[in-house]
Design a protein around this motif. Sequence first.
Motif, mmCIF file in Angstrom:
data_model
loop_
_atom_site.group_PDB
_atom_site.id
_atom_site.type_symbol
_atom_site.label_atom_id
_atom_site.label_comp_id
_atom_site.label_asym_id
_atom_site.label_seq_id
_atom_site.Cartn_x
_atom_site.Cartn_y
_atom_site.Cartn_z
ATOM 1 N N THR A 87 0.859 -1.180 0.000
ATOM 2 C CA THR A 87 0.000 0.000 0.000
ATOM 3 C C THR A 87 0.894 1.228 0.000
ATOM 4 O O THR A 87 1.911 1.260 0.706
ATOM 5 N N ASP A 88 0.531 2.212 -0.812
ATOM 6 C CA ASP A 88 1.385 3.388 -0.995
ATOM 7 C C ASP A 88 2.777 2.885 -1.374
ATOM 8 O O ASP A 88 2.929 2.176 -2.331
ATOM 9 N N ASP A 89 3.794 3.188 -0.598
ATOM 10 C CA ASP A 89 5.138 2.708 -0.915
ATOM 11 C C ASP A 89 5.647 1.744 0.151
ATOM 12 O O ASP A 89 6.837 1.649 0.408
ATOM 13 N N LYS A 90 4.720 0.994 0.769
ATOM 14 C CA LYS A 90 5.067 0.122 1.886
ATOM 15 C C LYS A 90 4.571 -1.308 1.658
ATOM 16 O O LYS A 90 3.536 -1.521 1.044
ATOM 17 N N VAL A 91 5.314 -2.260 2.222
ATOM 18 C CA VAL A 91 4.840 -3.634 2.333
ATOM 19 C C VAL A 91 4.475 -3.819 3.806
ATOM 20 O O VAL A 91 5.274 -3.516 4.693
ATOM 21 N N VAL A 92 3.262 -4.274 4.043
ATOM 22 C CA VAL A 92 2.718 -4.375 5.393
ATOM 23 C C VAL A 92 2.331 -5.820 5.699
ATOM 24 O O VAL A 92 1.722 -6.487 4.862
ATOM 25 N N LEU A 93 2.683 -6.274 6.897
ATOM 26 C CA LEU A 93 2.186 -7.533 7.454
ATOM 27 C C LEU A 93 1.110 -7.180 8.458
ATOM 28 O O LEU A 93 1.283 -6.224 9.233
#
Length: 160
Positions: A87-93
């Motif tokens: 999401t946006d410029d992030k990888v999220v767990l």
Amino acid sequence: MRSEIIRPYIERLIGQWLEAPAVATDDEGRYHVRVNTSGFIVEIVEYEPTLVRMWSPVVVGVEKTAALLDTLNGLNASGIGLRVFHTDDKVVLATELVAETLDAREMHFACHLLAGAAERLGPELVALHGGQTLFDTRDGELPPVDDRAVSPALTPGGYL
């Protein structure tokens, strides 16, 4: 179960997992937990039932590419208990737990699972797809990232 009822219990569980006094909340009532090059956020979500959401921006400053999305899809297909997304410029767990039935064993399992996955996946994803981990182990400083940019994407239906 309302957040003012669950909050002291969540604080105690986080403190037990950290083996230290519970961390203070930010202005939005979220708990930020640091684990080496990663960290995660714990927040109480007023929903029916009330949820405890735990999420970690494991890579920041990473461009969405077909190769990255293919990697994340593979992780989701074979993962247990967590989902991973860009999401946006992030990888999220992320994961959610039902507050009403939450016990220490489940919370500690979720903390270990999230922290372990973030520590393992963050550097691997950076090596493969660029970006950086949330923290640099050399200086202990947080890169300039506003985690509030991630939080709205974690609302129901907002992450895929």
